[in-house]
Design a protein around this motif. Structure first.
Motif, mmCIF file in Angstrom:
data_model
loop_
_atom_site.group_PDB
_atom_site.id
_atom_site.type_symbol
_atom_site.label_atom_id
_atom_site.label_comp_id
_atom_site.label_asym_id
_atom_site.label_seq_id
_atom_site.Cartn_x
_atom_site.Cartn_y
_atom_site.Cartn_z
ATOM 1 N N SER A 66 7.331 65.030 -72.733
ATOM 2 C CA SER A 66 7.697 64.292 -71.515
ATOM 3 C C SER A 66 9.021 64.855 -70.978
ATOM 4 O O SER A 66 9.743 65.560 -71.694
ATOM 5 C CB SER A 66 7.894 62.810 -71.844
ATOM 6 O OG SER A 66 9.096 62.643 -72.595
ATOM 7 N N GLY A 126 11.750 63.222 -70.436
ATOM 8 C CA GLY A 126 12.868 62.699 -71.222
ATOM 9 C C GLY A 126 13.042 63.454 -72.528
ATOM 10 O O GLY A 126 14.160 63.728 -72.968
ATOM 11 N N GLN A 127 11.913 63.797 -73.157
ATOM 12 C CA GLN A 127 11.986 64.586 -74.401
ATOM 13 C C GLN A 127 12.539 65.989 -74.115
ATOM 14 O O GLN A 127 13.371 66.497 -74.863
ATOM 15 C CB GLN A 127 10.598 64.681 -75.038
ATOM 16 C CG GLN A 127 10.120 63.359 -75.635
ATOM 17 C CD GLN A 127 8.663 63.432 -76.068
ATOM 18 O OE1 GLN A 127 7.836 64.100 -75.450
ATOM 19 N NE2 GLN A 127 8.333 62.725 -77.134
ATOM 20 N N THR A 168 19.686 63.067 -65.314
ATOM 21 C CA THR A 168 18.550 62.141 -65.310
ATOM 22 C C THR A 168 17.857 62.060 -63.951
ATOM 23 O O THR A 168 16.875 61.341 -63.811
ATOM 24 C CB THR A 168 19.004 60.714 -65.699
ATOM 25 O OG1 THR A 168 20.028 60.291 -64.787
ATOM 26 C CG2 THR A 168 19.549 60.682 -67.111
ATOM 27 N N LEU A 189 14.070 62.659 -63.736
ATOM 28 C CA LEU A 189 13.237 61.950 -64.711
ATOM 29 C C LEU A 189 12.594 60.710 -64.112
ATOM 30 O O LEU A 189 13.151 60.071 -63.220
ATOM 31 C CB LEU A 189 14.097 61.510 -65.906
ATOM 32 C CG LEU A 189 14.741 62.610 -66.734
ATOM 33 C CD1 LEU A 189 15.608 61.992 -67.827
ATOM 34 C CD2 LEU A 189 13.690 63.520 -67.361
ATOM 35 N N ASP A 190 11.441 60.348 -64.670
ATOM 36 C CA ASP A 190 10.835 59.064 -64.326
ATOM 37 C C ASP A 190 11.753 57.942 -64.833
ATOM 38 O O ASP A 190 12.386 58.099 -65.885
ATOM 39 C CB ASP A 190 9.460 58.919 -64.995
ATOM 40 C CG ASP A 190 8.456 59.905 -64.409
ATOM 41 O OD1 ASP A 190 8.637 60.290 -63.237
ATOM 42 O OD2 ASP A 190 7.522 60.304 -65.127
ATOM 43 N N GLU A 243 11.467 55.289 -66.512
ATOM 44 C CA GLU A 243 11.398 54.788 -67.897
ATOM 45 C C GLU A 243 11.956 55.788 -68.912
ATOM 46 O O GLU A 243 12.152 55.462 -70.075
ATOM 47 C CB GLU A 243 9.961 54.383 -68.278
ATOM 48 C CG GLU A 243 8.982 55.522 -68.406
ATOM 49 C CD GLU A 243 8.297 55.908 -67.090
ATOM 50 O OE1 GLU A 243 7.269 56.581 -67.155
ATOM 51 O OE2 GLU A 243 8.801 55.520 -66.015
ATOM 52 N N MET A 244 12.223 57.012 -68.482
ATOM 53 C CA MET A 244 12.766 58.015 -69.412
ATOM 54 C C MET A 244 14.276 58.171 -69.299
ATOM 55 O O MET A 244 14.897 58.843 -70.104
ATOM 56 C CB MET A 244 12.133 59.381 -69.132
ATOM 57 C CG MET A 244 10.682 59.421 -69.478
ATOM 58 S SD MET A 244 9.964 60.950 -68.904
ATOM 59 C CE MET A 244 8.243 60.547 -69.105
ATOM 60 N N GLU A 300 16.472 56.880 -72.371
ATOM 61 C CA GLU A 300 16.454 57.624 -73.642
ATOM 62 C C GLU A 300 17.417 58.816 -73.588
ATOM 63 O O GLU A 300 18.003 59.191 -74.606
ATOM 64 C CB GLU A 300 15.030 58.067 -73.995
ATOM 65 C CG GLU A 300 14.386 59.038 -73.035
ATOM 66 C CD GLU A 300 12.893 59.219 -73.288
ATOM 67 O OE1 GLU A 300 12.487 60.370 -73.490
ATOM 68 O OE2 GLU A 300 12.134 58.218 -73.300
#
Length: 261
Positions: free
Chosen positions: A157, A159-160, A183, A186-187, A189-190, A193
């Motif tokens: 993903s 975030g990963q 960030t 990023l989506d 929700e990520m 993290e």
């Protein structure tokens, strides 16, 4: 208007920080556009400086001049007392002291996650392969993606991938980490993290310059907020002072737009 960087010792009393990154009289033009205007900024060792401001204010350009991804037209930048080298081997060495995490993850698509984090250690630092692998695995563990070590970036993903990019920068033992809107691609929700990993780095004493729109991160992790508009540093203060009592009209206007949506 430069303010002495201080950090708290365990008793809570401030102590002056040693200067790590110093920008003096920095100017930068893109054609007729004067994107950085007489920037003076000192970042202390172990300090977390968050740079915020409207789009086009020069934040990302400022960040990119610190490792010479952007050249400057006037002024000086020193890192740990040494002026920024112009090019060649010295510049490569400097860049390895300055970790950079971008909006896009810039991972090598044809190499595994583990190989991405090992590569710089081997090529730039001359680390032995086994040692580089041990360190890479420990760093992937630290950013919470150890289980993805043998995958390729495309299998992760966003975030990963961004956490792998942070591990890759950390693998060089940088003196300072630059984050340029890490960030914003990023989506939603990520985002957390990645911010959690950055929060952890801040707590561990990493010197960080972070360009971001994430005001929650600025409030909780920054030692100092630097507010830019129109290529200038308009004001700088602790997060508490900046968010509760901005001094300039530009900052008040900016905060009213973003905090009351």
């Amino acid at each position: 208007m430069s303010e002495v960087a201080v950090s708290k010792d365990p008793e809570g009393s401030p102590r002056p920080l040693e200067d790590l990154v110093v920008l003096t009289g920095v100017n930068k033009h893109f054609g007729a556009l004067h994107v950085l205007q007489d920037i003076d900024l000192t970042i202390g060792r172990g300090e977390v400086v968050v740079v915020i401001g409207p789009s086009g204010s020069g934040k990302s350009t400022l960040c990119r001049t610190i490792n010479r991804l952007e050249t400057i037209d006037a002024g000086t930048i020193t890192i740990d007392g040494k002026p920024l080298p112009a090019e060649g081997r010295e510049l490569a060495r400097l860049r390895s002291d300055v970790g950079m995490v971008f909006q896009s993850f810039n991972l090598f698509a044809h190499k595994t996650v583990l190989e991405n984090v090992m590569l710089g250690q081997i090529k730039v630092r001359g680390t032995a392969k086994a040692e580089a692998e041990t360190k890479a695995r420990a760093l992937l563990e630290r950013v919470g993606v150890a289980a993805q070590a043998d995958k390729y970036p495309a299998q992760l993903s966003g975030g990963q991938q961004q956490r792998v990019a942070i591990a890759r920068a950390l693998a060089m033992d940088p003196k300072v980490m630059l984050f340029d809107e890490p960030t914003s691609a990023l989506d939603p929700e990520m985002i957390n993290e990645v911010l959690e990993v950055m929060q952890q780095l801040a707590r561990e004493g990493m010197t960080m310059v972070v360009v971001t729109h994430e005001m929650g991160f600025a409030r909780s992790a920054a030692d100092r907020v630097v507010f830019m508009a129109d290529g200038r540093i308009v004001e700088q203060a602790t997060p508490e002072d900046f968010f509760s009592n901005p001094r300039s009209d530009r900052a008040k206007d900016f905060l009213s737009k973003i905090l009351h949506h």
